[in-house]
Design an enzyme around this catalytic site. Structure first.
Site, short mmCIF file in Angstrom:
data_model
loop_
_atom_site.label_atom_id
_atom_site.label_comp_id
_atom_site.label_asym_id
_atom_site.label_seq_id
_atom_site.Cartn_x
_atom_site.Cartn_y
_atom_site.Cartn_z
N HIS A 1 0.91 -1.15 -0.17
CA HIS A 1 0.08 0.02 0.12
C HIS A 1 0.96 1.07 -0.10
O HIS A 1 2.13 1.16 0.26
CB HIS A 1 -0.77 -0.02 1.32
CG HIS A 1 -0.02 -0.10 2.61
ND1 HIS A 1 0.45 -1.24 3.22
CD2 HIS A 1 0.34 1.03 3.23
CE1 HIS A 1 1.12 -0.75 4.23
NE2 HIS A 1 1.39 0.49 4.20
N HIS B 1 6.56 6.59 -0.46
CA HIS B 1 7.13 5.30 -0.87
C HIS B 1 6.35 4.11 -0.73
O HIS B 1 5.26 4.09 0.04
CB HIS B 1 8.62 5.13 0.15
CG HIS B 1 8.08 4.77 1.36
ND1 HIS B 1 7.70 5.75 2.59
CD2 HIS B 1 7.91 3.79 2.28
CE1 HIS B 1 7.56 5.40 3.61
NE2 HIS B 1 7.51 3.90 3.68
P1 ATP Z 1 5.65 -4.15 11.17
O1 ATP Z 1 5.43 -2.95 12.25
O2 ATP Z 1 5.37 -5.45 11.86
O3 ATP Z 1 6.95 -4.02 10.25
P2 ATP Z 1 3.89 -2.83 9.18
O4 ATP Z 1 4.90 -1.53 9.58
O5 ATP Z 1 3.56 -2.93 8.09
O6 ATP Z 1 4.31 -3.98 10.03
P3 ATP Z 1 2.34 -1.04 11.31
O7 ATP Z 1 3.59 -0.81 11.99
O8 ATP Z 1 1.00 -1.05 11.67
O9 ATP Z 1 2.55 -2.34 10.21
O10 ATP Z 1 2.28 0.20 9.93
C1 ATP Z 1 1.33 0.50 9.02
C2 ATP Z 1 1.49 1.20 7.98
O11 ATP Z 1 2.22 2.60 8.62
C3 ATP Z 1 2.85 1.04 7.33
O12 ATP Z 1 2.96 1.36 5.98
C4 ATP Z 1 4.07 1.51 8.09
O13 ATP Z 1 4.95 1.63 7.47
C5 ATP Z 1 3.28 2.92 8.57
N1 ATP Z 1 4.05 3.38 9.59
C6 ATP Z 1 4.12 2.70 10.93
N2 ATP Z 1 4.71 3.67 11.73
C7 ATP Z 1 4.68 4.80 11.12
C8 ATP Z 1 5.31 5.91 11.57
N3 ATP Z 1 5.65 6.34 12.85
N4 ATP Z 1 5.30 6.98 10.64
C9 ATP Z 1 4.88 6.87 9.26
N5 ATP Z 1 4.44 5.78 8.93
C10 ATP Z 1 4.48 4.61 9.78
#
Ligand code: ATP
Ligand code: MG
EC number: 3.1.4.58
Length: 187
Positions: A40, A127
């Site tokens: 996504h 990205h």
């Molecule tokens: P994991 O944490 O297990 O690697 P994930 O990152 O895909 O999984 P989430 O941490 O719930 O799942 O994040 C959901 C989305 O939000 C992802 O696209 C992630 O890159 C983005 N994201 C998470 N934390 C942040 C942040 N602090 N700032 C910006 N984007 C974020």
């Protein structure tokens, strides 16, 4: 609930990214690859949100996309966070109408700020995450041949509110709300 706002990707774009992934894997790059169905384009990470906030979040996302025409983008080039040399997150960049995407992200962030969601301190860097690594990895050797890699052209015409459940097997995403970019395209 752990929530974020993202644009779903068309199937052909996800397939393009799988072709790139297979090339990188064949070259020997080892990482935790994002499953195709999870790919996504994040606009805003909201974090933990109570379910009573869902209706106003839905309204806010709809208001943010109202009268915005669909956005034409290509996925292009490879980068890493914090850098390719010390890569934890391997991503594909975006080209095309990125200024319109950034403007939409700012409009959305502004409206969400009024709901109490703070703006990011860091600049928004659009990205598509391809993979994550447990330890920082120097990915330059694997990615250099793909510096000019470019996907087919896609049109982003929807934003969605996703709930993320972090499981030992990886994140699971569930779409809670969708809003369509309804603006007319003026030639
Ligand atoms: P994991 O944490 O297990 O690697 P994930 O990152 O895909 O999984 P989430 O941490 O719930 O799942 O994040 C959901 C989305 O939000 C992802 O696209 C992630 O890159 C983005 N994201 C998470 N934390 C942040 C942040 N602090 N700032 C910006 N984007 C974020
Ligand atoms: Mg995460």
């Amino acid at each position: 609930m752990r929530l974020f706002v993202a644009a779903p990707l068309p199937g052909f774009l996800i397939e393009d990214l799988q072709v790139l992934r297979r090339s990188l894997q064949s070259a020997g790059l080892k990482a935790r690859w994002v499953p195709p169905g999870n790919m996504h384009l994040t606009l805003k990470f909201l974090g933990e949100v109570g379910s009573q906030q869902l209706p106003s979040l839905g309204d806010t996302i709809r208001a943010a996309v109202t009268s915005i025409p669909p956005i034409t983008l290509v996925a292009k080039g490879i980068g890493g966070f914090p850098s390719l040399r010390h890569c934890r997150v391997l991503w594909v960049g975006l080209d095309g109408e990125t200024q319109r995407l950034i403007a939409l992200q700012q409009r959305l962030s502004g409206k969400l700020q009024s709901l109490g969601f703070p703006r990011e301190r860091r600049a928004y860097h659009p990205h598509l995450t391809l993979a994550r690594t447990r330890l920082p990895l120097d990915a330059r050797h694997w990615t250099a041949p793909f510096a000019d890699w470019t996907s087919q052209t896609m049109t982003i015409d929807q934003l969605a509110l996703f709930a993320s459940t972090l499981k030992p097997t990886g994140a699971e995403y569930r779409c809670l709300h969708r809003a369509t970019l309804t603006g007319q395209i003026h030639p």
